[in-house]
Design a protein around this motif. Structure first.
Motif, PDB file in Angstrom:
ATOM      1  N   ASP A 131       0.838  -1.210   0.000  1.00  0.00           N
ATOM      2  CA  ASP A 131       0.000   0.000   0.000  1.00  0.00           C
ATOM      3  C   ASP A 131       0.871   1.257   0.000  1.00  0.00           C
ATOM      4  O   ASP A 131       0.580   2.227  -0.711  1.00  0.00           O
ATOM      5  N   ALA A 132       1.964   1.245   0.793  1.00  0.00           N
ATOM      6  CA  ALA A 132       2.863   2.403   0.859  1.00  0.00           C
ATOM      7  C   ALA A 132       3.584   2.599  -0.476  1.00  0.00           C
ATOM      8  O   ALA A 132       3.780   3.736  -0.923  1.00  0.00           O
ATOM      9  N   ILE A 133       3.970   1.516  -1.122  1.00  0.00           N
ATOM     10  CA  ILE A 133       4.638   1.610  -2.429  1.00  0.00           C
ATOM     11  C   ILE A 133       3.718   2.290  -3.434  1.00  0.00           C
ATOM     12  O   ILE A 133       4.131   3.186  -4.179  1.00  0.00           O
ATOM     13  N   LYS A 134       2.451   1.903  -3.414  1.00  0.00           N
ATOM     14  CA  LYS A 134       1.473   2.498  -4.329  1.00  0.00           C
ATOM     15  C   LYS A 134       1.226   3.962  -3.969  1.00  0.00           C
ATOM     16  O   LYS A 134       1.194   4.826  -4.847  1.00  0.00           O
ATOM     17  N   LYS A 135       1.101   4.260  -2.662  1.00  0.00           N
ATOM     18  CA  LYS A 135       0.817   5.618  -2.187  1.00  0.00           C
ATOM     19  C   LYS A 135       1.946   6.586  -2.545  1.00  0.00           C
ATOM     20  O   LYS A 135       1.686   7.704  -2.994  1.00  0.00           O
ATOM     21  N   TYR A 136       3.196   6.155  -2.365  1.00  0.00           N
ATOM     22  CA  TYR A 136       4.333   7.045  -2.612  1.00  0.00           C
ATOM     23  C   TYR A 136       4.829   6.988  -4.053  1.00  0.00           C
ATOM     24  O   TYR A 136       5.801   7.628  -4.409  1.00  0.00           O
ATOM     25  N   LYS A 137       4.174   6.194  -4.893  1.00  0.00           N
ATOM     26  CA  LYS A 137       4.524   6.052  -6.309  1.00  0.00           C
ATOM     27  C   LYS A 137       5.940   5.512  -6.511  1.00  0.00           C
ATOM     28  O   LYS A 137       6.666   5.936  -7.402  1.00  0.00           O
ATOM     29  N   ALA A 138       6.290   4.561  -5.653  1.00  0.00           N
ATOM     30  CA  ALA A 138       7.558   3.854  -5.807  1.00  0.00           C
ATOM     31  C   ALA A 138       7.285   2.593  -6.619  1.00  0.00           C
ATOM     32  O   ALA A 138       6.120   2.286  -6.911  1.00  0.00           O
ATOM     33  N   THR A 139       8.330   1.880  -6.997  1.00  0.00           N
ATOM     34  CA  THR A 139       8.141   0.640  -7.747  1.00  0.00           C
ATOM     35  C   THR A 139       8.966  -0.479  -7.111  1.00  0.00           C
ATOM     36  O   THR A 139      10.016  -0.238  -6.523  1.00  0.00           O
ATOM     37  N   ILE A 140       8.453  -1.692  -7.277  1.00  0.00           N
ATOM     38  CA  ILE A 140       9.156  -2.857  -6.754  1.00  0.00           C
ATOM     39  C   ILE A 140      10.189  -3.289  -7.798  1.00  0.00           C
ATOM     40  O   ILE A 140       9.836  -3.603  -8.928  1.00  0.00           O
ATOM     41  N   LYS A 141      11.459  -3.294  -7.389  1.00  0.00           N
ATOM     42  CA  LYS A 141      12.522  -3.784  -8.267  1.00  0.00           C
ATOM     43  C   LYS A 141      12.637  -5.297  -8.161  1.00  0.00           C
ATOM     44  O   LYS A 141      12.857  -5.984  -9.140  1.00  0.00           O
ATOM     45  N   TYR A 142      12.496  -5.800  -6.904  1.00  0.00           N
ATOM     46  CA  TYR A 142      12.621  -7.242  -6.689  1.00  0.00           C
ATOM     47  C   TYR A 142      11.919  -7.614  -5.395  1.00  0.00           C
ATOM     48  O   TYR A 142      12.076  -6.953  -4.376  1.00  0.00           O
ATOM     49  N   ASP A 143      11.120  -8.658  -5.462  1.00  0.00           N
ATOM     50  CA  ASP A 143      10.442  -9.192  -4.280  1.00  0.00           C
ATOM     51  C   ASP A 143      11.170 -10.475  -3.878  1.00  0.00           C
ATOM     52  O   ASP A 143      11.176 -11.451  -4.623  1.00  0.00           O
ATOM     53  N   TYR A 144      11.819 -10.433  -2.716  1.00  0.00           N
ATOM     54  CA  TYR A 144      12.542 -11.604  -2.233  1.00  0.00           C
ATOM     55  C   TYR A 144      11.522 -12.588  -1.675  1.00  0.00           C
ATOM     56  O   TYR A 144      10.948 -12.370  -0.631  1.00  0.00           O
ATOM     57  N   HIS A 145      11.289 -13.661  -2.384  1.00  0.00           N
ATOM     58  CA  HIS A 145      10.260 -14.609  -1.969  1.00  0.00           C
ATOM     59  C   HIS A 145      10.726 -15.509  -0.826  1.00  0.00           C
ATOM     60  O   HIS A 145       9.903 -15.954  -0.035  1.00  0.00           O
TER      61      HIS A 145
END
Length: 195
Positions: A131-145
Motif C-alpha cells: 500500500d505504501a509503495i502504491k501511495k508514494y509512487k515507488a516501484t518494486i525492483k525485486y520481491d525476495y520470496h
C-alpha cells in the motif's frame, strides 16, 4: 613501476636458474673427465643468489653432489627459505601500504542512489508495504520470496533518504537499508549496524 620491476625479477630468476642447472651439469661433466672443477662455494652461491631451483634440478638430473651434505641438505634449505621469503613479500597487504586517508576512503561503502532494501515482519505481512509503495509512487525492483523483503525503487520526486524515512514509518517494516553495491574483488568486512 612495480609491474616492470617484478617482470625483470622473474626474467632474472629464469635466466639464473637455467644457467645454474647447466653449470651443475658442466661441473658433473668435468668431474667425469677429471678436469678442473667449479668450486663448491660458487655452486652454492648460485643457489643463494636465486638459482636454487636450477641447483636442485641440476643435482637430480645430473646426479651431481647428491652425496655431499652441504648440497644434499643445503640446496633444499636455501630453496625453502627463498620460497618463504617470496611468499612473505608477495603477501604484504596493499592496505598496509596505503596512507590513512586512502584506507578510510576505501572503506566507504557504495550503494545504489535509487534503490532501497526494505525488510518487513512476516506475521504482519507485506500488504501495508505494498500500500505504501502504491501511495508514494515507488516501484518494486525485486520481491525476495525466500525472505520477507523487497528491493524498492524510490519515486522520481523524492531523494533516497526521504523515501527511506517514509518507509521506516510503514506498519510491519523492520529495517530500511541502502542497496549496497558489492563486487567480487571487494574485501569482506563486517557492516556496521545503522539505525
Amino acid at each position: 613501476m612495480e609491474i616492470i620491476s617484478s617482470s625483470y625479477f622473474i626474467v632474472y630468476l629464469i635466466i639464473l636458474n637455467v644457467m645454474t642447472f647447466f653449470v651443475y651439469g658442466l661441473d658433473k661433466l668435468k668431474a667425469k673427465r677429471r678436469k678442473w672443477r667449479i668450486r663448491e662455494a660458487s655452486l652454492l652461491l648460485l643457489a643463494v643468489l636465486g638459482g636454487s631451483i636450477g641447483a636442485w634440478l641440476g643435482m637430480k638430473v645430473w646426479h651431481h653432489k647428491t652425496q655431499h651434505k652441504k648440497f644434499k641438505y643445503g640446496v633444499p634449505l636455501i630453496l625453502l627459505v627463498q620460497i618463504v621469503l617470496l611468499f612473505l613479500c608477495s603477501c604484504s597487504s596493499k592496505q598496509q601500504l596505503m596512507s590513512g586517508t586512502e584506507v578510510l576512503s576505501s572503506t566507504v561503502a557504495e550503494y545504489s542512489p535509487t534503490v532501497l532494501i526494505v525488510m518487513y515482519d512476516k506475521e504482519i505481512g507485506k500488504q501495508p508495504l505494498l500500500d505504501a509503495i502504491k501511495k508514494y509512487k515507488a516501484t518494486i525492483k525485486y520481491d525476495y520470496h525466500q525472505i520477507p523483503g523487497m528491493a524498492i525503487q524510490k519515486p522520481d520526486d523524492m531523494t533516497l533518504e526521504e523515501t527511506m524515512a517514509l518507509f521506516k514509518k510503514v506498519k510491519g517494516v523492520q529495517t530500511v537499508e541502502y542497496d549496497y553495491v558489492h563486487r567480487l574483488t571487494d574485501p569482506v568486512r563486517p557492516r556496521l549496524e545503522t539505525r
